[in-house]
Design an enzyme around this catalytic site. Structure first.
Site, PDB file in Angstrom:
ATOM      1  CB  CYS A  21      -3.489   3.939  -5.002  1.00  2.82           C
ATOM      2  SG  CYS A  21      -4.676   3.010  -4.243  1.00  2.82           S
TER       3      CYS A  21
ATOM      4  CB  CYS B 294      -1.106   0.015   1.229  1.00  2.00           C
ATOM      5  SG  CYS B 294      -1.865   1.399   1.735  1.00  2.00           S
TER       6      CYS B 294
HETATM    7  N1  DGL Z   1      -4.121   0.543  -1.925  1.00  2.00           N
HETATM    8  C1  DGL Z   1      -3.692   1.531  -0.961  1.00  2.00           C
HETATM    9  C2  DGL Z   1      -2.591   2.403  -1.786  1.00  2.00           C
HETATM   10  O1  DGL Z   1      -1.825   1.945  -2.361  1.00  2.00           O
HETATM   11  C3  DGL Z   1      -4.562   2.505  -0.333  1.00  2.00           C
HETATM   12  C4  DGL Z   1      -6.207   2.639  -0.899  1.00  2.00           C
HETATM   13  C5  DGL Z   1      -6.969   3.422   0.250  1.00  2.00           C
HETATM   14  O2  DGL Z   1      -7.361   2.599   1.178  1.00  2.00           O
HETATM   15  O3  DGL Z   1      -7.251   4.426   0.275  1.00  2.00           O
HETATM   16  O4  DGL Z   1      -2.345   3.529  -1.345  1.00  2.00           O
END
Ligand code: DGL
Length: 236
Positions: free
Chosen positions: A181, A72
């Site tokens: 993301c 993430c």
């Molecule tokens: N998948 C996450 C990222 O790479 C975060 C998405 C979220 O929950 O806002 O930033």
């Protein structure tokens, strides 16, 4: 399960990274913590995020994970430094927007899509400053709400939000888009429909290679001949 590699994300986004890890580390066991309950991470404060992510790290640690992959960008840009300080006994591999790849690739007009929290983080400006050549332009695009729609698989709403987010960039000769993301790696097809000539860049392969490298460096590789993958989901 004798688990060694822990992974987490605010839901399904990190599956793109898990997929690549499974491929490059066929003899390892994985425990994936899918924190859908706390999605979206990208619209939380740094304190809230640290509270959430440290609880997940505890969970993975007591189940035998020595290496933790933060699949993430938001949790990495906001919390990895502090997590490394609090848990010096663990190895953390994070995910950051692949700005270096875009710079090295010589792209001239790049959109960086990420959550509002990642876009506002210091790490983004450090990465741009440290890699950008004079002629290269970067457009920071905070995609509020997008990761949540992807988590809920709301196809129509995803497509209309993308049209709205991209409309100011239609005449900017965009040649690459950084998927900053991990959730966005799951909607490459929808993004390419709007920017069919742009190269989409994510950090998936780089993260998997770094995990492999850390496994070797820290003598954590196993001589198993099978792979176990377990996914646990926080309650939605
Ligand atoms: N998948 C996450 C990222 O790479 C975060 C998405 C979220 O929950 O806002 O930033």
């Amino acid at each position: 399960m004798n688990c060694k590699i822990g992974i987490f994300d605010s839901g399904i986004g990190g599956f793109s990274i898990l997929g690549e890890l499974k491929r490059v580390l066929p003899n390892e066991n994985f425990l994936y913590y899918k924190d859908s309950k706390n999605n979206p991470y990208g619209e939380k404060t740094e304190q809230e995020l640290f509270h959430i992510t440290s609880a997940i790290v505890e969970y993975l640690k007591i189940r035998g994970c020595r290496i933790i992959v933060i699949a993430c960008n938001t949790a990495t840009t906001r919390c990895i430094k502090k997590l490394r300080m609090v848990y010096p006994e663990l190895i953390f591999v994070g995910t950051v927007p692949a700005i270096k790849i875009a710079c090295d690739g010589g792209f001239q007009n790049t959109i960086i899509m990420a959550t509002p929290s990642t876009i506002e983080s210091e790490r983004i400006s450090e990465l741009i400053k440290g890699n950008k050549k004079e002629s290269q332009k970067f457009y920071l695009l905070p995609c509020k709400g997008l990761a949540h729609l992807i988590e809920l698989q709301k196809q129509e709403q995803i497509e209309s939000l993308l049209l709205k987010l991209f409309s100011p960039y239609q005449n900017k000769k965009i040649d690459s888009i950084i998927l900053g993301c991990t959730h966005y790696s799951l909607i490459k097809k929808e993004i390419s429909k709007i920017f069919c000539h742009a190269t989409l860049i994510d950090g998936t392969k780089g993260v998997a290679q770094e995990v492999k490298h850390q496994m070797k460096l820290n003598n954590l590789e196993m001589a198993r001949n099978k792979q176990e993958i377990k996914v646990v989901t926080s309650k939605i």
